[in-house]
Design an enzyme around this catalytic site. Structure first.
Site, PDB file in Angstrom:
ATOM      1  N   ASP A  49      25.250   3.916 -10.211  1.00 39.94           N
ATOM      2  CA  ASP A  49      26.688   4.192 -10.170  1.00 39.94           C
ATOM      3  C   ASP A  49      27.205   3.898  -8.767  1.00 39.94           C
ATOM      4  OD1 ASP A  49      29.229   5.220 -10.360  1.00 39.94           O
ATOM      5  OD2 ASP A  49      28.579   7.325 -10.255  1.00 39.94           O
ATOM      6  N   ASP A  53      31.549   8.137 -10.328  1.00 41.76           N
ATOM      7  CA  ASP A  53      32.093   8.801 -11.528  1.00 41.76           C
ATOM      8  C   ASP A  53      30.983   9.278 -12.472  1.00 41.76           C
ATOM      9  OD1 ASP A  53      31.203   6.444 -12.629  1.00 41.76           O
ATOM     10  OD2 ASP A  53      33.102   5.874 -13.567  1.00 41.76           O
ATOM     11  N   ASP A  57      27.458   1.228 -13.296  1.00 45.97           N
ATOM     12  CA  ASP A  57      28.466   0.169 -13.409  1.00 45.97           C
ATOM     13  C   ASP A  57      27.926  -1.163 -12.905  1.00 45.97           C
ATOM     14  OD1 ASP A  57      28.643   0.504 -10.562  1.00 45.97           O
ATOM     15  OD2 ASP A  57      30.005   2.188 -10.915  1.00 45.97           O
ATOM     16  N   ASP A 126      24.494  -8.887 -24.852  1.00 44.45           N
ATOM     17  CA  ASP A 126      24.378  -8.208 -26.151  1.00 44.45           C
ATOM     18  C   ASP A 126      25.604  -8.585 -26.989  1.00 44.45           C
ATOM     19  OD1 ASP A 126      23.430  -6.345 -28.052  1.00 44.45           O
ATOM     20  OD2 ASP A 126      22.761  -5.001 -26.450  1.00 44.45           O
ATOM     21  N   ASP A 228      22.867  -7.987 -32.033  1.00 47.23           N
ATOM     22  CA  ASP A 228      22.655  -6.593 -32.427  1.00 47.23           C
ATOM     23  C   ASP A 228      22.749  -6.418 -33.944  1.00 47.23           C
ATOM     24  OD1 ASP A 228      22.720  -3.636 -31.578  1.00 47.23           O
ATOM     25  OD2 ASP A 228      24.451  -3.787 -32.898  1.00 47.23           O
ATOM     26  N   GLU A 282      17.962  -8.814 -33.195  1.00 45.37           N
ATOM     27  CA  GLU A 282      17.396  -7.472 -33.332  1.00 45.37           C
ATOM     28  C   GLU A 282      17.001  -7.328 -34.790  1.00 45.37           C
ATOM     29  OE1 GLU A 282      18.349  -2.754 -32.779  1.00 45.37           O
ATOM     30  OE2 GLU A 282      19.890  -4.031 -33.614  1.00 45.37           O
ATOM     31  N   HIS A 349      16.531   1.039 -25.398  1.00 45.15           N
ATOM     32  CA  HIS A 349      17.521   2.114 -25.355  1.00 45.15           C
ATOM     33  C   HIS A 349      17.590   2.920 -26.647  1.00 45.15           C
ATOM     34  CE1 HIS A 349      19.202  -1.181 -27.489  1.00 45.15           C
ATOM     35  NE2 HIS A 349      20.168  -0.415 -27.928  1.00 45.15           N
ATOM     36  N   ASP A 350      16.879   2.484 -27.692  1.00 40.93           N
ATOM     37  CA  ASP A 350      16.882   3.218 -28.964  1.00 40.93           C
ATOM     38  C   ASP A 350      15.613   4.033 -29.125  1.00 40.93           C
ATOM     39  OD1 ASP A 350      19.324   2.162 -29.769  1.00 40.93           O
ATOM     40  OD2 ASP A 350      18.392   0.408 -30.685  1.00 40.93           O
TER      41      ASP A 350
END
Ligand code: GLC
Length: 578
Positions: A49, A53, A57, A126, A228, A282, A349-350
């Protein structure tokens, strides 16, 4: 004539020199840069970051490009960075040509791409086009009236036809993929959350929109696309009743719809063939034949796919057995030995963290098992995908209350389990072990507050173990998981054998050790991996005559005339006499 002869002679001489890297792979058909690379996957929300925040990013990623380059990886895949209301953290896109506000601006993106290319790093985008967000302008128009020009961009079922046949949804709290919408007295389809309506791929206008979006990013210079949930894109729009037992093979009944291949061929002609890009899907269907039909070169569809059979092995608290693990990887390698190309991965990430799910995250064995798993990923045939944080052995965070979870899959899964009167203790144990939040906690950069990820409050808590497990500590320790990872990437990149070489499993029945050879031209390597927390041994045959050791996650290696003993989670790659 003489003028021509000298260069020709020179070329012949160069080609016959054994150090020439070209010669080592001279006989390899279908070489490609995306086969030879190593992909590093970044979950942008959680990487770095730059503005305090609490959300990662693009500028944060730019700050860390030198770190990424130092890993030796060659490509970055970023989870979606488009404008999104974040019902599913960016997998619900409201504008395919804009950057998510929390992640920055289009100028930041252009700079990121430029800085990456300057470092010779490729960018994988993605592409989430099985569905959009319900806040996308297309859907707003589509739901506004039955005769709106965008009506057919999505799947609608008029209520006067009765309730549509049941369709299952991944994230719906009732598990239902049809949602009634009173504005036009009709149901719309959402295989994922209610805020992720499925796009109607049977509509040529939708397909053209998608190709235009892909060209927009390809013109900017992205090098690859990750499609995806794409196996779900084509659908039988009569939506017939599902046969009994469909739950056992969701992909068979929901995936690989009737026109998927013609759409992919169209995408290849319209987009992929026109740029120096590759595309990975995917999902790879429900059979090996399905997977080949997606990626074989002569199909002119996609270039790579990732199958889920390996990660799906650990979908319960019982975990997996090594013979099963070996059998799955060997089956896929054998099927793709001559034709087609696949990805090698154990986390994303899953999923939960690789070392917690496939290794051993106890203080005693975390380091050895993380090194062993990274050795495995980087010594198989197929393009390896490494998920951020796995290069330093980050672990599961182990939330114990549902209020700590942020992921829609966890929250709605909990609601569904409650209403289905499931055993909630068991449900929470499974969530604790397997949830996607485990794999999404902020990157652990250093021992300072919030692990150096942010100066604000992180959107998802940092794992408590960050004071021990972080990049700064790992960089300072020559024997760290990080340095082992870098060595392993280097070895892979220096040896075409590890990329293209033939794979052969040894001692299939061995319950503790995964042993295999890789062979190319006149070179052969042996990979020995102990997947257990105890010593274990393997007997090598006369053919496996060890010449030298390339990498070892322990300081010693016990081999007495082919009787090899491996320490817990020991991983060794040897060069064999050939
Ligand atoms: C894919 C993504 C996952 C997302 C889903 C819906 O499976 O990997 O994160 O939630 O698609 O887009």
């Amino acid at each position: 004539m003489k003028k021509l002869l000298i260069p020709i002679l020179l070329i012949i001489m160069l080609c016959s020199c054994s150090n020439n890297p070209k010669q080592k792979t001279a006989g390899i058909p279908n070489k490609a840069w995306w086969k030879e690379g190593v992909i590093y996957q970044i979950y942008p929300r959680s990487f770095k970051d730059s503005d305090g925040d609490g959300v990662g990013d693009l500028k944060g990623i730019i700050e860390e490009l030198d770190y990424i380059k130092s890993l030796g990886v060659t490509m970055l895949w970023l989870n979606p960075i488009y404008a999104s209301p974040n019902d599913d953290n960016g997998y619900d896109i409201s504008d395919y040509r804009a950057i998510m506000k929390e992640f920055g601006t289009m100028e930041d993106f252009d700079l990121l791409l430029k800085e990456m290319h300057q470092r010779d790093l490729k960018f994988v985008m993605d592409v989430v086009v099985n569905h959009s967000s319900d806040e996308h302008e297309w859907f707003k128009q589509s739901r506004s009236s039955r005769d709106n020009p965008y009506r057919d961009y999505y799947h609608w079922w008029p209520a006067e036809k009765g309730k549509p046949n049941y369709r299952w949804s991944f994230f719906d709290e009732k598990g239902e993929a049809w949602k009634y919408d009173s504005i036009t007295d009709a149901y719309y389809l959402h295989y994922f959350s209610q805020k992720q309506p499925d796009l109607n791929w049977e509509n040529p206008k939708v397909r053209q929109e998608v190709y235009d979006i892909m060209k927009f990013w390809a013109d900017k210079g992205v090098d690859g696309f990750r499609l995806d949930a794409f196996q779900f894109a084509s659908k039988d729009t009569t939506f017939p009743a599902l046969p009994e037992g469909y739950q056992k093979n969701i992909i068979k009944y929901y995936g690989m719809g009737p026109n998927l291949h013609s759409y992919l061929r169209e995408m290849y002609d319209e987009v992929l063939s026109k740029y120096e890009v590759f595309a990975v899907s995917e999902g790879a269907g429900s059979t090996l034949e399905d997977a080949h039909a997606l990626v074989d070169e002569d199909r002119k569809e996609l270039q790579m796919a990732y199958h889920f059979e390996s990660v799906d092995m650990v979908n319960s608290l019982e975990g997996y057995t090594l013979p099963q693990f070996k059998q799955v990887f060997t089956k896929w390698d054998t099927s793709f030995a001559e034709k087609g190309w696949i990805s090698i991965f154990l986390s994303n990430h899953d999923a939960a963290r690789i070392v917690s799910r496939f290794g051993n995250d106890s203080p005693e064995f975390r380091e050895a098992s993380a090194k062993m798993l990274n050795t495995f990923l980087l010594s198989m045939r197929g393009t390896p995908y490494i998920y951020y944080g796995d290069e330093i052995g980050m672990t599961n965070i182990n939330f114990d209350s549902i209020s700590q979870y942020k992921d829609i899959a966890a929250i709605n899964g909990y609601k569904k389990a409650l209403s289905d009167r499931e055993d909630m203790d068991l449900f929470m144990k499974k969530l604790n072990f397997l949830s996607r939040d485990n794999g999404r906690t902020p990157m652990q950069w250093n021992p300072s507050i919030h692990a150096g990820f942010t100066t604000g409050i992180p959107w998802l808590p940092v794992n408590d173990n960050y004071k021990d497990i972080n990049v700064a500590n790992e960089q300072n320790n020559p024997n760290s998981i990080l340095n082992h990872f870098k060595n392993m990437v280097k070895i892979r990149k220096e040896n075409d054998l590890l990329i293209y070489g033939a794979y052969q499993m040894l001692d299939a029945e061995n319950k503790d050790i995964y042993a295999f050879t890789r062979t190319l031209d006149n070179k052969k390597m042996l990979v020995l991996l102990n997947f257990t927390d105890h010593d274990s041994s393997i007997k090598l045959s006369e053919n496996e005559n060890i010449e030298s050791i390339l990498i070892n996650n322990y300081t010693d290696f016990t081999n007495e005339n082919g009787d090899v003993n491996l320490k817990p989670y020991q991983a060794v790659i040897c060069e064999l006499k050939y």
